[in-house]
Structure formats: C-alpha cells, structure tokens
Enzyme design. Structure first.
Site, short mmCIF file in Angstrom:
data_model
loop_
_atom_site.label_atom_id
_atom_site.label_comp_id
_atom_site.label_asym_id
_atom_site.label_seq_id
_atom_site.Cartn_x
_atom_site.Cartn_y
_atom_site.Cartn_z
N GLU A 34 -56.60 -100.95 47.77
CA GLU A 34 -57.92 -100.41 48.07
C GLU A 34 -57.98 -98.91 47.81
OE1 GLU A 34 -60.53 -102.03 48.58
OE2 GLU A 34 -60.00 -103.97 49.42
N ARG A 42 -60.37 -97.43 44.75
CA ARG A 42 -61.53 -96.68 45.25
C ARG A 42 -61.31 -95.16 45.19
NH1 ARG A 42 -64.61 -100.03 50.01
NH2 ARG A 42 -63.56 -102.03 49.78
N ASP A 73 -58.50 -112.62 41.88
CA ASP A 73 -59.49 -112.31 40.84
C ASP A 73 -59.06 -111.25 39.83
OD1 ASP A 73 -59.52 -110.43 42.87
OD2 ASP A 73 -61.69 -110.42 43.17
N GLU A 123 -70.38 -107.94 41.80
CA GLU A 123 -69.74 -108.67 40.70
C GLU A 123 -70.73 -109.28 39.71
OE1 GLU A 123 -66.92 -107.82 43.71
OE2 GLU A 123 -68.77 -108.99 43.90
#
Length: 635
Positions: A268, A272, A400, A537
């Site tokens: 993360e 980010r 993913d 997405e």
C-alpha cells in the site's frame, strides 16, 4: 491481406467466448511457438466492431481524430546510463491490413544481467545459478543492513547523502516538467469540481491525515503518511490546479515525516506514497518529491531481508524492522508482485541499482514457481518463497495486480522480445480463458470466477477484477492475441452491467453470476457485498478503451456512472462510500472517503472525458496500480 484472410479474421472476432479459446490454441499450434505474438501491431480495427457495441447502448460511436499530446517528448528523470523512452513503432489503425508482415517476436528466454555480468542461460547450463544467486543475495543483504543505519544516505555509496546527490544531480537525469492545459469541456469541468469539493473537505477537516470522514467532518490515520494528500498530487497537477498543488507540495516538503513508530504495509505504501511521489516528481520536475521517494524507498528495504527474497508484508518505518502480517505467515501474492514498477523507477531516477535488483529477484523467484496454467494462488510465504498449498486463485483481491504488473513491467522496460514477464502474462491469460472464464446461461454475460482451494470453481467476481479489460486492451495494443481483445470487450460490458443493473447505477464490491438456467438472475448481489467504496477499476478500463480507440461510447458510459456518484455519494464535505447499492432510499452512507477516490477514480474520469485522448501518452507513460504515471524506458 487476401480476401480469405479477411474473412477468417472477421469470423474469429465474432466467435462466442468458449470458442475463442479453442481457436486461440489452434493459432498457437499453427505458429509453432508457445503463443502468437506480433511486436509491432496496433489495436485491431475496432471501429466497425465498436459500432455494434455502441448500438447496444443506443449511443452513437464516433472515432476521435488524433491530436497532439501535451506531454513533452523528452523522457523525465532518466539516469545517464539509461536511454530515453523508445519511440513507438506501433502501426496506425489504417495500416492494420499489413499486420501479417509485422515482425514476430522470438519467445526464447535468454537473459543477460548486465549490472552483475551474469549470463543467466550459461548459469543454467553449468548448474551454478543457485550459488551465484546466493552470493548476490548476501551482498544485497549487506547493502540493506548498511542502508537502514541512515535512510538519508544513498545505498551502496560512500556515504553520499540524498541532499548532496540532489544538489549535484545531472540535468540529463533530472525529470523535465510536463505541461497540461486544464479542463476543456463541460464533463472535465464537472470532474474538476468534484475533485475540488473532495479536496476542500479534506483540507478543512483532515489536513495531513490519511483519510477523510466527510460526514463526521474529521480525519483518521492508517499509516500516518498523508495518504490522501500524496495520492492526489499528480491528479492536481494533471488537472492544472496550481494553487492546490503548491500548497500540497509545501506540506510534503515541510511536514511529511517517515520516521514514525508504526507498522505499514509494503504494498500500500509503495503504490500510493512511493508511486505518488515519483509520479509528482516526473510530472513537475520538483526534486523534493525525489528526495522523499529515496528516503521512503530506503525505509522499505528491510522488507527484503527475508530468507527467500520474497519480501515481508509489513515494516516499521522508525525501527526499520520487517515481518509477515500479524494475521498470517503468508503475504498476498499481488502485494509482493506489485512493487516492481515503483522500485525500478526509483533505481532509474537515482542510478542506484539495489532497488530494482531486489524486485527483479522477486520476479524471478515467482516466475520459477509452479502455476496452474499461468495462474497463481493468492498467498505466498516470505520465509519459504513458496505459494500456500490449496490457496484460492482469483483475479480479484490479493491476486489481481500480479497479472497487471507482468504486462506493465514489460512495457516499462521497452518490451523486450525474450522477456519472461510477457511469457508469463500470455500463459496467465490463457489460464484465465480455460480455467476461470464463464458465460451466464440466459444473458450470456462473460465473467471471471475463482478457484477455491485452487480447484473448485466459484462464480464470484470482485469489482477489482474490472481492471482486466483495460489491461487486456493495453496488451493487445502491443501485440497480444485477438482473443485478448474479445475477452476485454465482453468483460467490459459485464462490468458495466454490474453498475446498470443496480437501482443506484453503482456497482457492488462483489457480484455473483448464474451458472444454470434455474437461477432467477444472471447477476446477483449478496447483502454483505452490496457496498461501494468509490473504486476506480471500471473507470480505469473505460479510460483505456477510449484512449486506444477514440470511441466516445466509453465516455458516455463513464458519464452515466459519474452522475450516479454525484447523486448517491456526494455529501456536504466530500464524497463517501456507501453500504448498499441496491436501494436508492437506503444507501447507508459509510462516512469514509478513500484516498483512491482522488488519486485514481477522479483522475481516470478526467482523462476519460478529455478531448485529447493522448493527454497522457500511453506510448511514453505507464500507470502504476494506483493510477500514478511513470515514464517508459528503452530497457
């Protein structure tokens, strides 16, 4: 191209989904290689087929004329030993009929590691690869251990501080400022207004904190790194919000402090914060963002001190100690394989190879593991370097972006013909088609399910999976098989229906799909899965489809969804996730505005509605998993 060839090509494009796989396999076999692959092919002639797709929405599809990109041609932040981004050799749409003459890629693996003077193929022949890898691993561990003693020193240098490095950085290396012109139409203006409304709420009620609670008019920290602010930097820059960008830049320079005694998640923080800082650096040319990127990169290095080279998931940024997640000995597969774009870019921006070498080691180790038709379990152990036995296989949560980064790393590094990254990507999409792809019995919606325990098919698809159509069409632009394009278009339509079938016209977090005609609905939502987190997405995929085809149908689809967000998630001090997309009278406001709403969703909306579909030129930039654009290199 002869008439018979055209007829066969057209017939293939309109095959039902289950026949696509069979015909793809025939083409694989006929080509004599593992997969068919054309190094220089543009997106196939979508326009006549897009008209059929547009008709299903009763929207006129128009081909947008090419316009000049407002991105400067010079590559940003290129170290002296790295060449500028490669000029595109992609064939324009009108030359599609000549695609048969495009050179085919040789898919034999023959890697040479120039940095370490290692010929991987020769090592394999001599059975010495393990000993060489062990020596390099020990050396890297020594570099990391020295680096963590002072994160303000560049690793593997003779005490060179970050400040001294930046004072003397060559103009050939430093990023060049990019120029944008702001909103040019009513839809973009509406998106900018939505961003400013969100930003004003954050600035007033949660300044410097990670996330805003817009209803409570407070903020809260997850990592204590100003996630919303850093995630939003490049969005503001692209939108031309100069005052907001300057104020945020000053906060980064004066207030962003990484020396905090708390555990953070490697994945993360990388996508980010590190990704956001690097992107802001490449777009603005402001070296304060590179300074913060290097310090943060150094503080994340302890994650790679695992026995296997697969990084630990968590690290304390103050004590500089790393460990597996507290809830499990395993890391998420997508997390350890979705840090490569950022760490590689950090190396290329500083001429410090350790960052890239560590994540390349992760690539190689995951590449060597056994897979199910290219598909990977969603958990991997940092101590053993192996997948968890009988773990779920999914293109949703925890799986993913592994597949996304296979393709994007290959693009980032100049699309090498013998790269195992693209081979793994091709094999994985073949696995998606043979193992995970299904159609509903009545309305023929194509969806991607999961394999529970690696075996049992479950007709469940996360909204997260709706990134896949965009990745597939991006890959097709660079020569992936036509079957990828067909799957991309079918899956894009399914994702759109997960929005349109709900009373709010907002998609749930998870959708389920019928597998037999006895079921009442082809798409249905369970009560616990009906929330919407303002996720990006599907908008991301719409953006790729518009940017690569010029078809304005995708803009209209996105506008429908943007209006739904406006109607059901906008509150006085920002936007909020909601708990129930199934009832317009009881959406259950959740009082959370995630950083990705500003960093991803609104950015993709803005680019989707642009009159210039090359506002970010996809031949020069690659988006990380948090929508932060990074420059494409030649190698």
């Amino acid at each position: 191209m002869g008439i018979s060839t055209v007829l066969v090509f057209s017939w293939f494009l309109f095959l039902p989904g289950d026949q696509i796989v069979a015909e793809s396999r025939k083409s694989y076999a006929a080509g004599g290689g593992v997969f068919p692959f054309h190094a220089g092919r543009e997106v196939s002639n979508l326009q006549e087929n897009e008209n059929k797709n547009a008709a299903s929405h009763k929207i006129l599809a128009n081909e947008e004329s090419e316009t000049k990109s407002n991105i400067e041609p010079e590559a940003a932040g290129i170290p002296e030993h790295i060449e500028a981004p490669v000029e595109s050799n992609i064939l324009p749409l009108e030359t599609l009929d000549k695609v048969e003459d495009a050179p085919k890629t040789n898919l034999q693996l023959n890697r040479f590691d120039e940095k370490n003077n290692i010929n991987i193929q020769e090592i394999n022949l001599n059975n010495n690869v393990e000993s060489v890898a062990e020596v390099q691993s020990e050396r890297d561990h020594t570099i990391i251990e020295k680096a963590v003693q002072d994160p303000m020193i560049l690793p593997d240098t003779k005490g060179l501080t970050i400040d001294d490095f930046l004072k003397n950085i060559s103009t050939a290396i430093v990023a060049q400022k990019q120029h944008f012109h702001g909103a040019t139409n009513e839809r973009q203006i509406a998106v900018v207004a939505a961003f400013k409304h969100s930003w004003d709420g954050y600035r007033k009620n949660a300044w410097g904190l990670d996330n805003l609670k817009p209803i409570s008019q407070t903020g809260y920290d997850w990592f204590g790194l100003g996630l919303t602010l850093v995630d939003s930097l490049d969005t503001m820059y692209i939108m031309g919000l100069e005052d907001e960008f300057l104020e945020a830049t000053n906060w980064v320079n004066e207030k962003l402090n990484f020396d905090k005694n708390r555990d953070v998640n490697l994945f993360e923080v990388t996508i980010r914060v590190l990704g956001g800082l690097l992107s802001a650096y490449h777009l603005s040319g402001d070296k304060v963002f590179l300074k913060k990127s290097v310090e943060l990169g150094n503080r994340l290095l302890p994650c790679f001190l695992s026995p296997s080279g697969i990084p630990y998931s968590d690290v304390n940024l103050a004590s500089l100690s790393a460990h597996s997640p507290k809830w499990s000995p395993d890391s998420s597969t997508s997390e350890v394989t979705t840090i490569q774009l950022e760490f590689r870019d950090l190396s290329r921006s500083t001429n410090v190879p350790i960052y890239e070498r560590l994540v390349e080691t992760v690539n190689e180790k995951v590449h060597a593991l056994d897979k199910n038709n290219g598909l990977v379990p969603i958990f991997i152990n940092a101590n053993t370097g192996t997948f968890r036995n009988y773990a779920t296989i999914s293109l949703g949560a925890r799986g993913d972006s592994y597949y996304e980064y296979l393709l994007k790393q290959w693009i980032q590094t100049g699309r090498k013909e013998n790269d195992y990254l693209v081979l793994d990507y091709l094999r994985s999409i073949d696995g998606v088609m043979t193992q995970l792809m299904r159609r509903t019995p009545k309305e023929q919606h194509v969806f991607i399910g999961e394999l529970i325990n690696g075996k049992e098919f479950k007709p469940k698809m996360d909204h997260l999976t709706c990134y896949l159509p965009g990745t597939l069409i991006l890959g097709h632009k660079y020569g992936m098989p036509d079957s990828h394009l067909i799957l991309a278009r079918d899956l894009l339509e399914t994702c759109y229906q997960t929005y349109m079938k709900q009373p709010t016209q907002l998609a749930p977090e998870i959708s389920y799909f019928a597998v037999s005609e006895n079921e009442e609905h082809d798409i249905y939502v369970k009560p616990n899965d009906a929330h919407n987190l303002l996720r990006p997405e599907f908008i991301e995929s719409l953006y790729y489809f518009y940017a690569l085809t010029g078809n304005r149908t995708y803009q209209d689809m996105g506008w429908n969804i943007f209006q739904a967000f406006q109607k059901h998630t906008k509150v006085a001090n920002g936007y909020t996730s909601i708990g129930n997309v199934k009832n317009v009278l009881n959406t259950r406001l959740r009082d959370v505005m995630e950083s990705f709403w500003l960093g991803e969703t609104l950015k993709y909306f803005y680019l989707l509605f642009s009159d210039n579909r090359k506002e970010i030129d996809l031949e020069k930039w690659v988006f990380n998993s948090e929508a932060h654009p990074l420059p494409i290199r030649k190698h």
